[in-house]
Scaffold this motif. Sequence first.
Motif, PDB file in Angstrom:
ATOM      1  N   ASN A   3      25.713  47.685  28.678  1.00 38.93           N
ATOM      2  CA  ASN A   3      25.556  46.481  27.809  1.00 38.93           C
ATOM      3  C   ASN A   3      26.584  46.195  28.575  1.00 38.93           C
ATOM      4  N   ILE A   4      27.219  46.076  29.718  1.00 39.36           N
ATOM      5  CA  ILE A   4      28.659  45.248  30.506  1.00 39.36           C
ATOM      6  C   ILE A   4      27.534  44.473  30.603  1.00 39.36           C
ATOM      7  N   LEU A   5      29.264  43.392  31.069  1.00 39.96           N
ATOM      8  CA  LEU A   5      29.469  42.151  29.958  1.00 39.96           C
ATOM      9  C   LEU A   5      29.612  41.823  32.087  1.00 39.96           C
ATOM     10  N   PHE A   6      28.784  41.247  32.768  1.00 38.67           N
ATOM     11  CA  PHE A   6      29.372  40.473  34.560  1.00 38.67           C
ATOM     12  C   PHE A   6      29.729  39.485  34.650  1.00 38.67           C
ATOM     13  N   CYS A   7      30.635  38.464  34.706  1.00 42.05           N
ATOM     14  CA  CYS A   7      30.854  37.155  34.702  1.00 42.05           C
ATOM     15  C   CYS A   7      29.980  36.585  36.183  1.00 42.05           C
ATOM     16  N   ASP A   8      29.209  35.822  35.440  1.00 46.31           N
ATOM     17  CA  ASP A   8      27.819  35.385  36.511  1.00 46.31           C
ATOM     18  C   ASP A   8      28.431  34.571  37.719  1.00 46.31           C
ATOM     19  N   GLY A   9      27.928  34.757  38.856  1.00 43.16           N
ATOM     20  CA  GLY A   9      28.726  33.667  40.188  1.00 43.16           C
ATOM     21  C   GLY A   9      29.287  33.937  40.636  1.00 43.16           C
ATOM     22  N   HIS A  10      30.436  35.181  40.487  1.00 47.13           N
ATOM     23  CA  HIS A  10      31.524  35.339  40.542  1.00 47.13           C
ATOM     24  C   HIS A  10      31.697  37.128  41.692  1.00 47.13           C
ATOM     25  N   ASP A  11      30.892  37.125  41.650  1.00 48.59           N
ATOM     26  CA  ASP A  11      30.382  38.842  42.335  1.00 48.59           C
ATOM     27  C   ASP A  11      31.949  39.535  43.396  1.00 48.59           C
ATOM     28  N   ASN A  12      32.362  38.091  44.240  1.00 52.56           N
ATOM     29  CA  ASN A  12      33.264  38.466  44.904  1.00 52.56           C
ATOM     30  C   ASN A  12      34.449  38.956  44.260  1.00 52.56           C
ATOM     31  N   ALA A  13      34.611  38.159  42.597  1.00 55.14           N
ATOM     32  CA  ALA A  13      36.008  38.655  42.906  1.00 55.14           C
ATOM     33  C   ALA A  13      36.325  39.306  41.065  1.00 55.14           C
ATOM     34  N   PHE A  14      35.189  40.285  41.325  1.00 56.29           N
ATOM     35  CA  PHE A  14      34.883  42.173  40.454  1.00 56.29           C
ATOM     36  C   PHE A  14      36.197  42.760  41.193  1.00 56.29           C
ATOM     37  N   VAL A  15      36.770  43.290  40.565  1.00 63.77           N
ATOM     38  CA  VAL A  15      38.074  44.246  40.927  1.00 63.77           C
ATOM     39  C   VAL A  15      37.267  45.606  40.787  1.00 63.77           C
ATOM     40  N   GLY A  16      36.538  45.841  39.193  1.00 66.94           N
ATOM     41  CA  GLY A  16      36.805  47.093  38.597  1.00 66.94           C
ATOM     42  C   GLY A  16      36.403  47.189  37.567  1.00 66.94           C
ATOM     43  N   PHE A  17      36.245  48.300  36.670  1.00 64.28           N
ATOM     44  CA  PHE A  17      35.769  48.585  35.231  1.00 64.28           C
ATOM     45  C   PHE A  17      37.805  49.043  34.789  1.00 64.28           C
ATOM     46  N   MET A  18      37.375  48.398  33.933  1.00 62.51           N
ATOM     47  CA  MET A  18      39.006  49.049  32.911  1.00 62.51           C
ATOM     48  C   MET A  18      38.230  49.606  31.246  1.00 62.51           C
ATOM     49  N   TRP A  19      38.859  50.295  30.768  1.00 61.50           N
ATOM     50  CA  TRP A  19      38.547  50.987  29.496  1.00 61.50           C
ATOM     51  C   TRP A  19      40.042  50.870  28.197  1.00 61.50           C
ATOM     52  N   ARG A  20      39.855  50.808  27.225  1.00 64.33           N
ATOM     53  CA  ARG A  20      40.617  51.241  26.139  1.00 64.33           C
ATOM     54  C   ARG A  20      39.920  51.385  25.472  1.00 64.33           C
ATOM     55  N   PHE A  21      41.411  52.181  24.594  1.00 60.03           N
ATOM     56  CA  PHE A  21      41.302  52.733  23.125  1.00 60.03           C
ATOM     57  C   PHE A  21      39.716  52.435  22.525  1.00 60.03           C
ATOM     58  N   GLY A  22      38.572  53.135  21.640  1.00 61.09           N
ATOM     59  CA  GLY A  22      37.822  52.647  21.144  1.00 61.09           C
ATOM     60  C   GLY A  22      36.563  51.539  21.962  1.00 61.09           C
ATOM     61  N   CYS A  23      36.932  51.584  22.508  1.00 60.67           N
ATOM     62  CA  CYS A  23      35.823  51.128  23.640  1.00 60.67           C
ATOM     63  C   CYS A  23      34.782  52.139  23.921  1.00 60.67           C
ATOM     64  N   LYS A  24      33.364  52.125  23.430  1.00 64.41           N
ATOM     65  CA  LYS A  24      32.474  53.135  23.938  1.00 64.41           C
ATOM     66  C   LYS A  24      32.505  53.003  25.138  1.00 64.41           C
ATOM     67  N   GLU A  25      32.005  51.928  26.734  1.00 64.77           N
ATOM     68  CA  GLU A  25      31.895  51.442  27.387  1.00 64.77           C
ATOM     69  C   GLU A  25      33.251  50.315  28.295  1.00 64.77           C
ATOM     70  N   PRO A  26      32.899  50.846  29.777  1.00 65.35           N
ATOM     71  CA  PRO A  26      33.883  49.867  30.291  1.00 65.35           C
ATOM     72  C   PRO A  26      33.505  48.554  30.094  1.00 65.35           C
ATOM     73  N   ILE A  27      34.953  48.267  30.393  1.00 64.65           N
ATOM     74  CA  ILE A  27      34.837  46.418  30.718  1.00 64.65           C
ATOM     75  C   ILE A  27      35.317  46.111  31.971  1.00 64.65           C
ATOM     76  N   THR A  28      34.385  45.064  32.141  1.00 68.71           N
ATOM     77  CA  THR A  28      34.636  44.486  33.644  1.00 68.71           C
ATOM     78  C   THR A  28      35.890  43.658  33.953  1.00 68.71           C
ATOM     79  N   ALA A  29      36.089  43.707  35.576  1.00 70.82           N
ATOM     80  CA  ALA A  29      37.495  43.287  35.288  1.00 70.82           C
ATOM     81  C   ALA A  29      37.686  41.872  36.321  1.00 70.82           C
TER      82      ALA A  29
END
Length: 79
Positions: A3-29
């Motif tokens: 269920n991870i969401l990505f920012c379409d068209g900006h793969d070269n700007a992807f830096v990794g994942f972040m996590w925060r308390f209460g989230c079951k899955e990482p969030i793209t950064a």
Amino acid sequence: MSNILFCDGHDNAFVGFMWRFGCKEPITAYSQKKIIENLMADGMTFDEAQEYFDYNIIGAWVGSGTPVFIEDMSIEEAK
């Protein structure tokens, strides 16, 4: 991680994942600077790219998995 969401068209700007308390899955950064550069490469001026980014990218809430955007800077700049 299906269920991870990505920012379409900006793969070269992807830096990794972040996590925060209460989230079951990482969030793209993503790098804000690189996304602005991508928009400018598509023909926008810096001001147009910044406005588009602010309104259409950061302003697009699509739920708790909405990507986060990192403002690139050195520790010296942050202080």
